[in-house]
Design a protein around this motif. Structure first.
Motif: not given
Length: 317
Positions: A22-24, A169-179, A37-38, A29-31
């Motif tokens: 998911v984070f990868e 949900a973490m990605v949405e919190r950090d980068l927004g719903a569209e990402v 990640i470790e 997507v964010a470019g």
């Protein structure tokens, strides 16, 4: 850059590492490499998963030198038999105060509870172990019918696949719903499940033994907006109404009418959790006679009215 540290111990459930995808893809997507990640363990070196596969890890840093923003604790197959090592608990107690957030995937929540990080907080757990978590740690406010829960800086998820929803949900919190939507699309996650969604599936609970009854349930789910009779369901699978009712009850332990109401309730609950449609519309789309009929079914099935489910979702948001 947001640094995510996965804290692993011997016997960790390998599915926890799937959330790293998911984070990868969020980076894709964010470019830009927003996430780093470790994998960590208290001793460092190779750590064996529950499958026997080894993963190389770094040794956990001294808390004052840690640059990790999010710690994610992987669960184990049996948290009652595999207690977290004292060194892991000590590290989490020190490191959690310097991190932005800490999360437990599935039974990783037991590790957070043992470390005292869930005291006085809401948390969820895989349904199989939720009661054990509550009994062992009565100061934790366990909600055993949630996909994931966010209580301040502490995140917990239910089963392993629910960890994917938590990561998203973490990605949405950090980068927004569209990402987050784009990441879900790339990972073929057909449904982005909200944290308040139930862990349980009515279709799985019914567990029919034959394809014929499974086909009848599939037919019912596709046509919930209509009134569904035993005669119509029986005709859909080429049985007489009497034979259909007998076989259906024998295989599922429920009458067709009760099973269809369960499917309607599940569909209505999902619409309440994931949409802003008025309750009148949701009642009509899921086959209830009207809003009052849906309310009666909710109180009977869930113990609360639909309005309470919607208020809870808004409060969580």
């Amino acid at each position: 850059m947001h640094r995510i540290g996965y804290l692993l111990s011997d016997g960790f459930q390998v599915m926890a590492l799937a959330t790293q995808s998911v984070f990868e893809y969020a980076n894709v997507v964010a470019g830009t490499p927003f996430y780093a990640i470790e994998n960590y363990s208290v001793a460092g070196g190779a750590v064996r998963s529950s499958l026997g596969m080894s993963v190389d890890t770094q040794r956990t840093p001294a808390p004052t030198r840690s640059r990790v923003d999010t710690w994610i604790v992987a669960g184990v197959n049996d948290p009652l038999a595999e207690a977290a090592p004292p060194a892991v608990l000590a590290f989490l107690r020190r490191a959690s105060g310097r991190a932005r957030r800490v999360a437990g995937i599935c039974t990783g929540g037991f590790v957070l509870a043992e470390a005292g990080l869930l005291d006085g907080r809401r948390a969820t757990m895989h349904w199989f172990y939720a009661r054990d978590l509550q009994q062992r740690f009565p100061e934790v406010r366990v909600e055993d019918d949630r996909i994931y829960i966010v209580d301040g800086p502490v995140w917990t998820s239910a089963g392993m696949t629910a960890g994917l929803d938590l990561a998203l949900a973490m990605v949405e919190r950090d980068l927004g719903a569209e990402v987050a939507r784009s990441v879900a699309h790339k990972l073929v996650m057909h449904q982005r499940r909200s944290g308040g969604q139930s862990q349980h599936s009515e279709m799985l609970a019914l567990a029919p033994k034959s394809d014929r009854i499974q086909n009848a349930l599939d037919y019912a789910r596709r046509n919930l907006s209509r009134a569904l009779t035993v005669e119509e369901l029986a005709e859909a699978v080429h049985l007489s109404p009497r034979q259909f009712s007998r076989v259906f009850t024998a295989e599922t332990g429920q009458s067709p009418a009760r099973a269809v109401e369960g499917l309607r309730l599940e569909a209505a609950r999902l619409m309440i959790e994931q949409s802003t449609h008025p309750l009148d519309v949701i009642a009509r789309e899921t086959g209830f006679r009207d809003r009052r009929h849906m309310r009666e079914a909710f109180v009977r099935g869930f113990g609360v009215p639909p309005q309470a489910v919607r208020r809870e979702m808004r409060a969580g948001a």
